[in-house]
Design an enzyme around this catalytic site. Structure first.
Site, PDB file in Angstrom:
ATOM      1  N   GLY A  45       2.889  13.230   7.582  1.00 11.70           N
ATOM      2  CA  GLY A  45       2.046  12.699   6.508  1.00 11.70           C
ATOM      3  C   GLY A  45       1.055  13.713   5.976  1.00 11.70           C
ATOM      4  O   GLY A  45      -0.144  13.463   5.926  1.00 11.70           O
ATOM      5  N   ASN A  71      11.917  11.718   5.035  1.00 12.79           N
ATOM      6  CA  ASN A  71      11.901  10.314   4.633  1.00 12.79           C
ATOM      7  C   ASN A  71      11.910   9.530   5.935  1.00 12.79           C
ATOM      8  O   ASN A  71      12.952   9.338   6.545  1.00 12.79           O
ATOM      9  CB  ASN A  71      13.122   9.976   3.780  1.00 12.79           C
ATOM     10  CG  ASN A  71      13.171   8.512   3.401  1.00 12.79           C
ATOM     11  OD1 ASN A  71      12.401   7.694   3.908  1.00 12.79           O
ATOM     12  ND2 ASN A  71      14.088   8.165   2.520  1.00 12.79           N
ATOM     13  N   ASN A  98       1.258  10.338  11.889  1.00 13.04           N
ATOM     14  CA  ASN A  98       0.164  10.040  10.975  1.00 13.04           C
ATOM     15  C   ASN A  98       0.633   9.351   9.696  1.00 13.04           C
ATOM     16  O   ASN A  98      -0.180   8.955   8.879  1.00 13.04           O
ATOM     17  CB  ASN A  98      -0.558  11.358  10.629  1.00 13.04           C
ATOM     18  CG  ASN A  98      -1.741  11.150   9.735  1.00 13.04           C
ATOM     19  OD1 ASN A  98      -2.668  10.431  10.064  1.00 13.04           O
ATOM     20  ND2 ASN A  98      -1.703  11.774   8.573  1.00 13.04           N
ATOM     21  N   SER A 142      -4.970   2.349  12.064  1.00 13.66           N
ATOM     22  CA  SER A 142      -6.114   1.861  11.314  1.00 13.66           C
ATOM     23  C   SER A 142      -6.889   0.863  12.167  1.00 13.66           C
ATOM     24  O   SER A 142      -6.323   0.197  13.025  1.00 13.66           O
ATOM     25  CB  SER A 142      -5.619   1.161  10.040  1.00 13.66           C
ATOM     26  OG  SER A 142      -6.663   0.456   9.423  1.00 13.66           O
ATOM     27  N   TYR A 192       0.425  -4.131   6.418  1.00 16.13           N
ATOM     28  CA  TYR A 192      -0.220  -2.915   6.903  1.00 16.13           C
ATOM     29  C   TYR A 192      -0.945  -3.179   8.216  1.00 16.13           C
ATOM     30  O   TYR A 192      -0.825  -2.414   9.170  1.00 16.13           O
ATOM     31  CB  TYR A 192      -1.187  -2.394   5.836  1.00 16.13           C
ATOM     32  CG  TYR A 192      -1.970  -1.187   6.242  1.00 16.13           C
ATOM     33  CD1 TYR A 192      -1.390   0.085   6.211  1.00 16.13           C
ATOM     34  CD2 TYR A 192      -3.303  -1.284   6.632  1.00 16.13           C
ATOM     35  CE1 TYR A 192      -2.107   1.206   6.567  1.00 16.13           C
ATOM     36  CE2 TYR A 192      -4.030  -0.164   6.992  1.00 16.13           C
ATOM     37  CZ  TYR A 192      -3.443   1.078   6.953  1.00 16.13           C
ATOM     38  OH  TYR A 192      -4.158   2.190   7.324  1.00 16.13           O
ATOM     39  N   ALA A 251      -0.388  -5.514  10.413  1.00 13.84           N
ATOM     40  CA  ALA A 251       0.572  -5.792  11.491  1.00 13.84           C
ATOM     41  C   ALA A 251       1.250  -4.526  11.985  1.00 13.84           C
ATOM     42  O   ALA A 251       1.568  -4.399  13.161  1.00 13.84           O
ATOM     43  CB  ALA A 251       1.632  -6.788  11.021  1.00 13.84           C
TER      44      ALA A 251
END
Length: 141
Positions: free
Chosen positions: A8, A48, A75, A124, A138, A140
């Site tokens: 990322g 990907n 990340n 997060s 997001y 979950a």
């Protein structure tokens, strides 16, 4: 010299991590999906994360170019906030595929190029202390 793979590359967290590892003498490898970053002394590969063949190709590239790595920093993460009424099943699955399934696949296949290394999964705080109905997928993942 130790080697770290940070996924990322376009995120601010990743760019901060890159600098930290470079300053501590690591060889740094990153991945990108849309925008390849150009940082001196950093090797960047297309990935990907939702595609198993792309993950395997990344592993093969690392094997060919570096042999092994010492640390994987997972990340990659995306979100697409929308109300539950507007959120499609496809959008929900896309978030899960990138954030959860992709992390699983890379962690599974990285063993081919990692001996006794460490895997760090960036997450997060939404999953533990914040709730937004718009980001249920997001949160979950």
């Amino acid at each position: 010299m130790k080697t770290v793979l940070i996924t990322g590359a376009s995120s601010k967290i990743c760019q901060s991590s890159i600098n930290k590892f470079l300053n501590n003498g690591y060889q740094v490898i990153t991945t990108y999906y849309k925008n390849k970053i150009d940082i001196e002394n950093v090797t960047s590969y297309y990935l990907n994360i939702k595609d198993e063949e792309s993950v395997k190709s990344l592993i093969q590239n690392i094997k060919n170019d570096f042999g092994t790595i010492d640390i994987l920093v997972n990340n990659i993460g995306i979100c697409k906030d929308s109300s539950l009424e507007e959120k499609s099943i496809e959008d929900f699955k896309n978030i899960i595929d990138v954030n959860l399934t992709g992390t699983f696949m890379l962690s599974k296949y990285i063993k081919e190029v990692m001996n006794n290394g460490s895997i760090l999964n960036i997450t997060s705080t939404n999953g533990i202390d914040t709730y937004y109905p718009e980001s249920i997928d997001y949160d979950a993942s």
